[in-house]
Design a protein around this motif. Structure first.
Motif, PDB file in Angstrom:
ATOM      1  N   THR A   1      47.019 -43.686 -13.327  1.00  0.00           N
ATOM      2  CA  THR A   1      47.380 -43.602 -11.903  1.00  0.00           C
ATOM      3  C   THR A   1      48.717 -42.871 -11.786  1.00  0.00           C
ATOM      4  O   THR A   1      49.252 -42.369 -12.774  1.00  0.00           O
ATOM      5  CB  THR A   1      47.443 -45.007 -11.292  1.00  0.00           C
ATOM      6  OG1 THR A   1      48.394 -45.771 -12.035  1.00  0.00           O
ATOM      7  CG2 THR A   1      46.087 -45.709 -11.363  1.00  0.00           C
ATOM      8  N   SER A   2      49.266 -42.836 -10.585  1.00  0.00           N
ATOM      9  CA  SER A   2      50.482 -42.040 -10.339  1.00  0.00           C
ATOM     10  C   SER A   2      51.576 -42.388 -11.342  1.00  0.00           C
ATOM     11  O   SER A   2      51.817 -43.557 -11.633  1.00  0.00           O
ATOM     12  CB  SER A   2      50.973 -42.293  -8.915  1.00  0.00           C
ATOM     13  OG  SER A   2      51.176 -43.677  -8.702  1.00  0.00           O
TER      14      SER A   2
ATOM     15  N   LYS B   1      50.981 -38.485 -16.223  1.00  0.00           N
ATOM     16  CA  LYS B   1      49.660 -39.066 -16.007  1.00  0.00           C
ATOM     17  C   LYS B   1      48.715 -38.593 -17.117  1.00  0.00           C
ATOM     18  O   LYS B   1      48.696 -37.417 -17.467  1.00  0.00           O
ATOM     19  CB  LYS B   1      49.151 -38.593 -14.644  1.00  0.00           C
ATOM     20  CG  LYS B   1      47.992 -39.369 -14.098  1.00  0.00           C
ATOM     21  CD  LYS B   1      47.784 -38.922 -12.657  1.00  0.00           C
ATOM     22  CE  LYS B   1      46.629 -39.603 -12.000  1.00  0.00           C
ATOM     23  NZ  LYS B   1      46.555 -39.236 -10.577  1.00  0.00           N
TER      24      LYS B   1
ATOM     25  N   VAL C   1      48.272 -49.888 -13.051  1.00  0.00           N
ATOM     26  CA  VAL C   1      49.180 -49.210 -12.117  1.00  0.00           C
ATOM     27  C   VAL C   1      50.614 -49.569 -12.494  1.00  0.00           C
ATOM     28  O   VAL C   1      50.927 -50.747 -12.670  1.00  0.00           O
ATOM     29  CB  VAL C   1      48.894 -49.651 -10.663  1.00  0.00           C
ATOM     30  CG1 VAL C   1      49.833 -48.940  -9.700  1.00  0.00           C
ATOM     31  CG2 VAL C   1      47.441 -49.385 -10.291  1.00  0.00           C
TER      32      VAL C   1
ATOM     33  N   THR D   1      45.514 -45.937  -5.294  1.00  0.00           N
ATOM     34  CA  THR D   1      44.897 -47.268  -5.235  1.00  0.00           C
ATOM     35  C   THR D   1      45.663 -48.214  -4.323  1.00  0.00           C
ATOM     36  O   THR D   1      45.209 -49.312  -4.034  1.00  0.00           O
ATOM     37  CB  THR D   1      44.842 -47.923  -6.636  1.00  0.00           C
ATOM     38  OG1 THR D   1      46.187 -48.224  -7.041  1.00  0.00           O
ATOM     39  CG2 THR D   1      44.200 -47.011  -7.654  1.00  0.00           C
TER      40      THR D   1
ATOM     41  N   GLU E   1      50.312 -43.297  -4.379  1.00  0.00           N
ATOM     42  CA  GLU E   1      49.481 -44.026  -5.334  1.00  0.00           C
ATOM     43  C   GLU E   1      48.148 -44.311  -4.655  1.00  0.00           C
ATOM     44  O   GLU E   1      48.069 -45.098  -3.709  1.00  0.00           O
ATOM     45  CB  GLU E   1      50.160 -45.337  -5.747  1.00  0.00           C
ATOM     46  CG  GLU E   1      49.271 -46.300  -6.511  1.00  0.00           C
ATOM     47  CD  GLU E   1      48.514 -45.676  -7.666  1.00  0.00           C
ATOM     48  OE1 GLU E   1      49.117 -44.927  -8.441  1.00  0.00           O
ATOM     49  OE2 GLU E   1      47.278 -45.914  -7.759  1.00  0.00           O
TER      50      GLU E   1
ATOM     51  N   LYS F   1      53.223 -48.827  -4.308  1.00  0.00           N
ATOM     52  CA  LYS F   1      53.171 -49.629  -5.531  1.00  0.00           C
ATOM     53  C   LYS F   1      54.313 -50.648  -5.456  1.00  0.00           C
ATOM     54  O   LYS F   1      55.238 -50.489  -4.670  1.00  0.00           O
ATOM     55  CB  LYS F   1      53.404 -48.750  -6.769  1.00  0.00           C
ATOM     56  CG  LYS F   1      52.382 -47.686  -7.017  1.00  0.00           C
ATOM     57  CD  LYS F   1      52.560 -47.019  -8.393  1.00  0.00           C
ATOM     58  CE  LYS F   1      53.647 -45.975  -8.414  1.00  0.00           C
ATOM     59  NZ  LYS F   1      53.607 -45.107  -9.613  1.00  0.00           N
TER      60      LYS F   1
END
Lengths: 291, 158, 779
Positions: free
Chosen positions: C406-407, C394, C620, C716, C714, C722
């Protein structure tokens, strides 16, 4: 839109054939060809209501096994007589199409399609199968290898049907072997195939051998010279196998098509002979190109 | 022609063209749309039905061929009150269904397998599925479903 | 039937999809299964020639066929007669120029399929043949015909370049450089349900039931193409019998609309045959890739050069977007400070290049991951160690310049893979190869961005209704083509609302009932709609608890909790049936609607506006590491993939079974891509025109697959997830390539797929196969 006729007896069937109608057996090739407009029959003669044992049974007649042309591949695979006498045929049929296709397609149909890639054909060649052709004026027998004359072409007279297949029992062969090379492991048309029968002496030298290749030429390929080179070879000695492999590669002029090129087929025709060797072939060193 | 046959355990007589493809007869004339067509030439198995207890392809058969036959389609597998057949139940539980278009044919193939071989090994299952193409699952969960169904039918599971 | 309904949906559990029940019984009604009363059949006469100027179409003979109702040509089209996702450059019915064999010339409507077939065969046309373009190289030759004479880029649909750091100059500072050139085939989706639908035009309104991934976009695109106002056009999308990108865009929609408007009040059915689907549908782009990777002596990657050419066929479709995603992902999940990545999507007269699961990433991963192995070999590092050494974390940038904010779990994936028995025991397994067999083990990694990128708003609008009966209806507009997003929505809503499946219901995508949600594509369907749904559920919860509080005259909504079928007032234990609450609410109050727009990156990785418009950069990403064990038959060249394992970072799993399903299916498609699937054409004409010549894997060809997830959060994503719909296929081909190279002393294939014939050629020719000399280290 073809008309459909459902004969009840062999005589009716032969009458219809004499009138030039198309016979529908398993339909696994015929309907595909009709869909692609390769053939557009006016009339289909459908065998499903036909009450004739000869077309549908497998019988032991002493020196031979007699197989009705309308026996499906699945029935053959399950048949104890075929299992006992012709393992090479079972091995080949096991690779044919798919379970559904094997339930529908017939041995007679596979022969009449006369494709060089027909999976049953190399075994039937090495087994010296004969076809019995029936017409209104009686029947005749001839060897399968003479019967098939080219891709999709046979020696069938217009008024005849392929009635039965006769295969001599094979006491003199110890090994039955079939190998098919396809892009995937089922639902695959052979890029190449080989059937082999081998008879051995007490010290495991080859004393009798029959080989036949599918998808190598216009019809099933055989090679007495290749077989000759194997005679006397110990099963675990690569030398004789390598010689034989070279011979078949020299002899054939295979086709190229969307499935594979001629060079590949030539190479592998020999390589499948090498597979028979039970000794240590160093795969890369001996190399498919080596003689 | 007048055609008489048994469809999912019910006797049936109807008027049809003898060269009508069985798949069209089932789907269009009889409204049994569970049997799917995906290639029309025997390459995919989506139209798998059973004729006299044998797996066949409805796209490569015509009406005249099924006179007097017993036909089973996916719609005939469930019991009374639409109780799922153990194979159907196993497909749901094992996650063997994705888009579902190959599913009826697959369920028919597995049902047929388990009637012949109640306790199949992995190779036998793969072979039994080898006439049915699936583009979603990679076949693994269909394998799992076949194994689960075998256990159910052998009453190893409640 | 109780298999599903009495269970309570919860996020994180493997729960069966509700449609599975109907699907196993044969009751699910796909678009293919619609046969309206007295329906007519519609079908298309296709060109069968790759390039020509259309002079006239003759339909007279066909009109005489009994049962033929109407025959339409371009003259009968009142709309723009142009369709296309990005650019409207594809005619519905050709009016001027034929650009590939699958172009549609005339549309026939007939009473029976037989009459249709007969009539189609009787349609003839006059044309002036034009020279064709069948390779990307031919497209740029001097004097090459222009496929779209008005396109500003000539035969180049889109070209782009992403340069980071010092670009090519940085190779001077490398201690080791490897180079690789590969050519990848077209890949056909081969979904089991071919393109199909049924349309009816009644009282000025057109309704089309269609097998599609994109009902809302279809509505807009079809409406303008055929000349109907969008509000008079309704697209209904039942469960789709497989899509994989091939139904991301118009297939039968405009044709069906034209047919229905020409023959009003009767349902019109169109179902492409397998051959027609192969001919007219889009394919994964054939691609040529040239890679150069440079590293320092310690194995740290330093420089990357990529040239990627995509054969996009005759129309834009999604070719530019595919190129964009390919360029962004060209350097894989690695830190490489200096990169020069360039590519082109090129018009040809071959079949249409379009979306296919992976969307350009499988092509670039195929080259990148092989280059990584070549570098590992050159520097005597293990393939796993060199990947771990260079894997992004990251905050890093990938070589195209996108920053990972992000992750980012590729290192976790690799660590997990390293501990897997298939990795640890690979050497022992290889040593046990039987006679004539060679065994090898190979790995590959990938990352895959989710969603449309910053330019096209990546939105979904969720609608949730409390019915009068006290059940919840989820209206979703993003198609379930088999990926199972439907059940994930039940899980999310059911979990948040604490309701059983019997209290929940899905309303499938339908422009008349559901709200726009974008396409079922880009690994976005669960992510984007899931986020919208969570908001709609939260709004609903607040509203219902407040209304319950008002109605019971108690403090406020916080005193309630949801239980199946009821709201429970916690202080008193009183239970308020949802049906009773629903009765207190008006129809509008019982509905919540929420729109979600996925995070759009504000980063600029290129000044090239054309590239920016094609979806770069993403925010992402999912990550994966794959390992394949292969066995090569030295006598036939046949390759068997014996075992396969993959570890993936796709966030938290909403439904572990669905994760497995996506991975297994993607890997199987990837193995087909690597080993068998070759969509062969000769001057634009198909040589693999059906499923007997275009080979997709069967049950006997696919190995057992062991899959795991590193389960990172994740932030978001809805419930931390995801997308996984595409990354599953990205690294499969190079994993096989690397395993094969491992088995046979470094032999690599230039032209894919790696058929038995090509494999035998690699084995036969000592040291290295033709073309493969490029694929070796240079320094």
């Amino acid at each position: 839109m073809p008309a459909v006729i459902l004969p009840q007896t062999l005589d009716e069937l032969l009458d219809l054939k004499a009138q030039g109608h198309t016979i529908l057996a398993g339909g696994t090739d015929l309907f595909v060809h009709m869909r692609n407009k390769k053939i557009q029959p006016q009339t289909l003669v459908c065998l499903d209501q036909l009450k004739d044992k000869g077309l549908r049974e497998v019988a032991d007649t002493g020196d031979e096994i007699c197989i009705g042309a309308a026996v499906t591949h699945s029935r053959l695979i399950q048949n104890p007589l075929v299992q006992q006498h012709f393992p090479v045929l079972i091995q080949a049929l096991d690779t044919l199409g798919s379970p559904q296709i094997r339930n529908m397609g017939t041995l007679g149909g596979n022969i009449m399609t006369a494709s060089p890639a027909g999976d049953s054909l190399p075994p039937l060649y090495v087994l010296d199968a004969q076809v019995e052709l029936a017409g209104k004026n009686g029947s005749r027998r001839m060897s399968l290898s003479r019967f098939i004359t080219g891709p999709g072409a046979t020696g069938l007279n217009p008024e005849e049907i392929l009635y039965r297949i006769w295969i001599p029992k094979q006491p003199s062969y110890d090994l039955h072997h079939f190998e098919k090379v396809g892009h995937r492991k089922s639902l695959s048309i052979a890029i190449l195939s080989m059937a082999a029968l081998i008879g051995l002496t007490g010290d495991r030298k080859i004393r009798a051998v029959r080989l036949a290749w599918g998808s190598l030429g216009k019809t099933i390929a055989t090679s007495p010279e290749t077989e000759k080179r194997l005679m006397g070879t110990p099963m675990d000695d690569p030398a004789g196998f390598i010689l034989a492999a070279a011979r078949i590669r020299e002899e054939v002029s295979p086709i190229s098509d969307v499935r594979a090129g001629a060079d590949y087929r030539r190479q592998v025709a020999g390589n499948l002979v090498l597979r028979l060797c039970q000794g240590p072939l160093e795969p890369l060193k001996q190399g498919p190109g080596a003689v | 022609m007048k055609l008489s046959f048994t469809l999912n355990h019910n006797a049936l007589t109807l008027e049809t063209e003898p060269d009508r493809r069985v798949i069209d007869l089932l789907r269009e004339d009889l409204g049994l749309t569970g049997t799917k067509e995906a290639c029309g030439e025997g390459e995919c198995g989506a139209c798998t039905i059973r004729v006299n207890k044998e797996l066949r392809l409805a796209c490569l058969m015509i009406a005249a061929q099924i006179e007097g036959c017993s036909i089973e389609t996916i719609e005939g597998l469930a019991g009374p009150d639409q109780a799922l057949h153990p194979v159907q139940e196993a497909f749901v539980q094992a996650g063997a269904v994705q888009c579902g278009f190959c599913t009826p044919g697959m369920v028919m193939a597995v049902t047929d397998l388990l009637e012949a071989i109640p306790d199949p090994d992995e190779t036998q299952i793969r072979k039994a599925l080898s006439g049915n193409l699936c583009r979603c699952t990679g076949y693994q969960k269909i394998m799992d479903a076949a194994q689960l169904a075998a256990k159910k039918e052998n009453k190893c599971l409640p | 039937m109780n298999l599903i309904s009495k269970t309570s949906p919860s996020v994180g559990a493997s729960q069966a999809r509700p449609d599975a029940l109907n699907k196993v019984m044969g009751h699910e009604k796909f678009a293919a299964d619609y046969y309206g009363p007295r329906h007519l059949w519609a079908g298309v006469r296709r060109a069968g020639i790759p390039h020509g100027r259309l002079i006239s179409v003759s339909t007279e003979a066909a009109k005489q066929v009994p049962g033929v109702k109407k025959i339409l040509t371009h003259k009968d089209v009142n709309g723009s007669n142009r369709q296309g996702v990005i650019q409207k450059d594809q005619p519905v019915l050709v009016d001027d120029r034929i650009r590939h064999c699958g172009d549609a010339l005339a549309l026939v409507i007939a009473e029976t399929s037989q009459a249709l077939e007969t009539a189609l065969a009787l349609i003839s046309f006059e044309y002036e043949a034009l020279p064709g373009i069948f390779t990307t190289a031919e497209a740029f030759q001097y004097g090459a015909p222009l496929i779209h004479p008005t396109h500003p880029g000539g035969n180049c649909l889109l070209s782009g370049q992403l340069v980071s750091g010092k670009g090519l100059e940085a190779f001077e500072a490398c201690d080791a450089i490897v180079e690789l050139t590969i050519d990848l085939p077209r890949q056909e989706h081969a979904y089991l349900e071919t393109e199909c639908g049924e349309a009816v035009y009644e009282k000025g309104e057109l309704s089309i039931v269609v097998s599609t991934q994109t009902p809302f976009r279809d509505r807009a695109e079809t409406a303008q193409a055929i000349g109907i106002s969008p509000e008079k056009l309704r697209i209904i999308a039942p469960y789709c019998g497989g899509g994989f990108g091939g139904k991301d865009g118009i297939t039968v929609q405009s044709l069906l609309g034209l047919a229905a408007m020409a023959c009003p009040d009767v349902p019109i059915k169109m179902m492409w045959s397998r051959e027609e689907s192969f001919l007219a549908g889009p394919k994964r782009h054939a691609a040529s890739l040239h890679y150069r990777l440079g590293a320092k002596q310690n194995g740290v990657f330093h420089a990357l050069e990529v040239r990627a050419d995509f054969d996009t066929g005759p129309y834009d479709h999604l070719g530019g977007a595919v190129l964009g995603l390919a360029l962004e992902h060209a350097g894989g999940p690695y830190r490489i400070p200096h990169a020069a990545i360039q590519g082109k999507a090129v018009y040809t007269n071959n079949t249409i290049g379009g979306a296919f699961r992976g969307f350009g990433v499988p092509q670039v991963a195929a080259a990148m991951e092989q280059a990584v192995d070549l570098m590992a070999e050159k520097l005597s590092l293990s393939p796993l160690d060199i990947r771990m050494k260079n894997a992004v974390q990251k905050g890093d940038k990938i070589p195209s310049g996108t920053t990972l904010k992000t992750s980012t779990g590729i290192r976790e994936c690799l660590a997990r893979l390293k501990a897997h028995p298939l990795y640890r025991e690979a050497d022992a397994w290889k040593k046990k190869a039987p006679a004539h067999m060679l065994r090898g083990s190979g790995m590959a990694c990938a990352l895959h961005g989710m969603g449309y990128g910053p330019f096209v708003p990546d939105t979904a609008i969720a609608k949730l209704e409390l019915t009068k009966q006290g059940r919840f209806k989820i209206y979703f507009g993003v198609v379930d083509m088999g990926q199972g997003n439907g059940v994930t929505f039940l899980q999310m809503a059911g979990d948040l609302l604490n309701q059983n499946y019997e209290n929940l219901e899905l309303v499938l995508p339908d422009t008349g009932l559901t709200l726009p949600c974008g396409s079922a594509s880009a690994s976005r369907s669960t992510y984007t709609f899931g986020n919208a749904l969570i908001q709609a559920v939260e709004t609903m919860k607040t509203r219902l608890t407040q209304r319950a509080a008002d109605s019971l005259m108690v403090g406020d909504g916080d005193e309630f909790c949801f239980i199946p079928g009821h709201l429970r007032h916690l202080p008193t234990g009183r239970e308020f049936p949802l049906a009773q609450l629903a009765a207190l609410l008006g129809p509008e109050e019982r509905i919540t609607i929420s729109r979600y727009r996925a995070l759009a990156s504000k980063e600029t990785v290129t000044q090239d506006t054309a590239l920016q418009m094609h979806g770069i950069p993403h925010t992402v990403f999912s990550y994966t590491a794959h390992l394949a064990h292969v066995e090569i038959d030295t006598l036939t060249g046949g390759i068997t993939v014996c075992n396969y394992t993959a570890v993936t970072d796709c966030g938290r799993l909403i439904n572990p079974d669905l994760y497995q399903q996506q991975m297994q299916g993607g890997i199987a498609q990837g193995l087909g891509y690597a080993l068998y699937e070759d969509f062969i054409t000769d001057k634009g004409r198909l040589l693999t025109a059906n499923l007997s010549t275009y080979i997709i894997p069967g049950a006997l060809d696919i190995p057992p697959m062991a899959l795991s997830s590193v389960d990172l959060q994740e932030n978001t994503g809805p419930f931390g997830m995801k997308g996984v719909g595409e990354i599953c296929i990205d690294p499969v081909l190079p994993a096989v390539a690397n395993a094969v190279a491992d088995a046979c002393g470094g032999g690599r294939c230039r032209q894919w797929p790696l058929t038995c014939e090509r494999m035998l050629e690699i084995l036969t020719i000592p040291v290295c196969p033709p073309g493969a000399d490029m694929n070796r280290s240079l320094i």
